[in-house]
Design a protein around this motif. Sequence first.
Motif, short mmCIF file in Angstrom:
data_model
loop_
_atom_site.label_atom_id
_atom_site.label_comp_id
_atom_site.label_asym_id
_atom_site.label_seq_id
_atom_site.Cartn_x
_atom_site.Cartn_y
_atom_site.Cartn_z
N LEU A 5 -75.35 -29.81 -41.73
CA LEU A 5 -76.12 -28.60 -41.84
C LEU A 5 -76.06 -27.88 -44.02
O LEU A 5 -76.27 -27.47 -45.02
N PRO A 6 -74.36 -28.49 -44.44
CA PRO A 6 -74.66 -28.28 -45.90
C PRO A 6 -76.13 -28.73 -46.51
O PRO A 6 -76.27 -28.09 -47.17
N LEU A 7 -76.17 -29.86 -46.60
CA LEU A 7 -77.25 -30.09 -46.74
C LEU A 7 -78.04 -29.73 -46.38
O LEU A 7 -79.35 -29.29 -47.10
N CYS A 8 -78.74 -28.84 -45.12
CA CYS A 8 -79.92 -28.94 -44.80
C CYS A 8 -80.22 -27.43 -45.26
O CYS A 8 -81.37 -26.81 -45.40
N LEU A 9 -79.47 -26.64 -45.51
CA LEU A 9 -79.25 -25.44 -46.35
C LEU A 9 -79.40 -25.63 -47.96
O LEU A 9 -80.59 -24.65 -48.25
N VAL A 10 -79.25 -27.08 -48.34
CA VAL A 10 -79.65 -26.65 -49.91
C VAL A 10 -80.76 -27.19 -49.79
O VAL A 10 -82.42 -27.02 -50.90
N MET A 11 -81.42 -28.11 -49.17
CA MET A 11 -82.73 -28.38 -48.74
C MET A 11 -83.52 -27.16 -48.62
O MET A 11 -84.50 -27.30 -49.09
N ALA A 12 -82.62 -26.17 -48.13
CA ALA A 12 -83.75 -24.80 -47.31
C ALA A 12 -83.98 -24.27 -48.64
O ALA A 12 -85.14 -23.14 -49.45
N PHE A 13 -83.06 -23.47 -49.38
CA PHE A 13 -83.18 -23.22 -50.21
C PHE A 13 -83.57 -24.11 -52.00
O PHE A 13 -84.00 -22.82 -52.70
N ALA A 14 -83.45 -25.04 -51.80
CA ALA A 14 -84.33 -25.46 -53.03
C ALA A 14 -85.70 -25.34 -52.70
O ALA A 14 -86.38 -25.10 -53.46
N TYR A 15 -86.18 -25.40 -51.98
CA TYR A 15 -87.28 -25.34 -51.13
C TYR A 15 -88.06 -23.35 -51.14
O TYR A 15 -89.72 -23.06 -51.69
N ILE A 16 -86.84 -22.80 -50.97
CA ILE A 16 -86.97 -21.88 -51.36
C ILE A 16 -87.89 -21.36 -53.02
O ILE A 16 -88.94 -20.16 -53.45
N GLY A 17 -87.09 -22.50 -53.66
CA GLY A 17 -87.14 -21.59 -54.45
C GLY A 17 -88.59 -22.33 -55.26
O GLY A 17 -89.72 -21.36 -56.50
N VAL A 71 -88.77 -24.62 -43.55
CA VAL A 71 -87.75 -24.33 -43.39
C VAL A 71 -88.16 -23.82 -44.94
O VAL A 71 -88.59 -22.08 -44.99
N GLY A 72 -87.56 -23.91 -46.00
CA GLY A 72 -87.95 -23.04 -46.54
C GLY A 72 -88.94 -22.76 -47.37
O GLY A 72 -89.23 -21.81 -48.18
N PHE A 73 -90.34 -23.68 -47.33
CA PHE A 73 -91.58 -23.03 -47.54
C PHE A 73 -91.90 -22.00 -46.89
O PHE A 73 -93.01 -21.50 -47.38
N LEU A 74 -91.88 -21.84 -46.16
CA LEU A 74 -92.38 -20.39 -45.08
C LEU A 74 -91.40 -19.99 -45.15
O LEU A 74 -92.03 -19.15 -45.35
N VAL A 75 -89.97 -19.53 -45.61
CA VAL A 75 -89.60 -18.33 -45.99
C VAL A 75 -89.60 -18.21 -47.75
O VAL A 75 -90.00 -17.25 -47.47
N GLY A 76 -89.59 -18.72 -48.09
CA GLY A 76 -89.72 -18.04 -49.17
C GLY A 76 -90.98 -17.82 -49.76
O GLY A 76 -90.70 -16.77 -50.30
N SER A 77 -91.51 -17.81 -49.86
CA SER A 77 -93.14 -16.56 -49.83
C SER A 77 -92.95 -15.51 -49.49
O SER A 77 -93.77 -14.33 -49.86
N PRO A 78 -93.52 -15.42 -48.14
CA PRO A 78 -92.91 -14.29 -47.12
C PRO A 78 -91.60 -13.02 -48.83
O PRO A 78 -91.88 -12.35 -48.11
N LEU A 79 -90.75 -14.40 -48.01
CA LEU A 79 -89.37 -13.48 -48.61
C LEU A 79 -89.77 -12.90 -50.07
O LEU A 79 -88.57 -11.65 -50.30
N VAL A 80 -89.76 -13.00 -50.83
CA VAL A 80 -90.32 -12.84 -52.44
C VAL A 80 -91.66 -11.43 -52.36
O VAL A 80 -91.41 -10.50 -53.15
#
Length: 400
Positions: free
Chosen positions: A209-221, A341-350
């Motif tokens: 899970l920690p690595l999953c979160l890091v991956m998602a955070f990086a792709y949100i950025g 997941v990060g790719f999907l979340v990032g743009s709509p979130l911002v």
Amino acid sequence: MTDARLRYGRASLALSFLVQGVAFALLVTRIPAIQDRYGISDGLLPAFLAAVPVLAGVASVATEKVVARVRPGVVLRWAQPVVLLALLGVGAGSEVWHAVVALGVFGLAVGALDASMNMMGVSLQRAYGRSIMLGFHAAYSLGGIAGASLAWAGAHWDLSLLVSYLPVVVVLLPAALIGSRWYAEGGTGGDPAGVKPGQGGAVPFRLLLPLCLVMAFAYIGDSTVSNWSAKYLQDVLGSSEQLATVPYNVYMVTTLLGRAVGDLGVRRFGAAAVVRGGSVLAAVGFAVVAVAPGAWWGMLGFTLLGLGLCVIVPQTFAAAGRMFPGASDVAVARLNVFNYVGFLVGSPLVGALGDAWSYRGAMLVPMVLVLATLVYARSFGAEPARYGGGHERARAADVG
């Protein structure tokens, strides 16, 4: 495995990363032309765009099951041509359902391709006994720059999608197929008790899970930069339309440069230190963008972002391989889902935060998420000298 076989395997895998960078950039940078060709409305376009990463995530999960029976190289050998042919299908169609089918196939093939490429990269890094993962992702960045440049030329000369895509596929498809003859994996050299990657061993989600979160955070950025940098520079910082196209190009170039030298940093300072440094640098970049008084300060912020974010994703895949050496293929496949997941979340979130609050304030959210990577830095494991413990001859010869 001989040293020559490792070198050829490394070069052929780098070619696959480069080809994928070209293909993906050609698709995403010509979305307006795809929308116009098929008459897709603005309201329907987000559904089309979201379908690709969703299907890619599904395919990544399926790849976990497939590689229990066949090697990742087999998956990659077939997935890459399908990605290129699906890209050609996007350019050749005329009806909306053609686009639906082509984009659907593209998404499924990309998921299998991304998962299998990174499985093989982790396996080869284990065989080398030192960090080489960033080099593969540098090849992807180089391909992305080439693909974006080709897309710009197609748009500039008002070429149809088919005319833009066909020469690229004609060149890259046979190159990928020929290169696949030299695919190689690390085998059992670095695995405990001779367990092959992807076979045996559990992957408890609480540990991954920690690595999953890091991956998602990086792709949100990453998705924040790719989707919002031009709009932010033009609408918030008052740049010209032409200047607004520059930040993403600068981001891609700095990503390439950072990844090209990143393996040296990992070998010298260790993966955890490099990831910590990249996280801080990326957070500083978001902060500069958020408070920038003008366009050139914004450009500086996006430059720092590229240098910081570029090291996180490759090292996250590598860390999964070290954490689960007896089941690295499974770990990589599951981790790869959080890319999408990060790719999907990032743009709509911002976008939602920008509309409801302000776009300057919205930039602080990915800044905080990237900084959260510091909390999970310990998950990036051992120093480079302890990687895998496998292929001593490759290490002694300093292969490649």
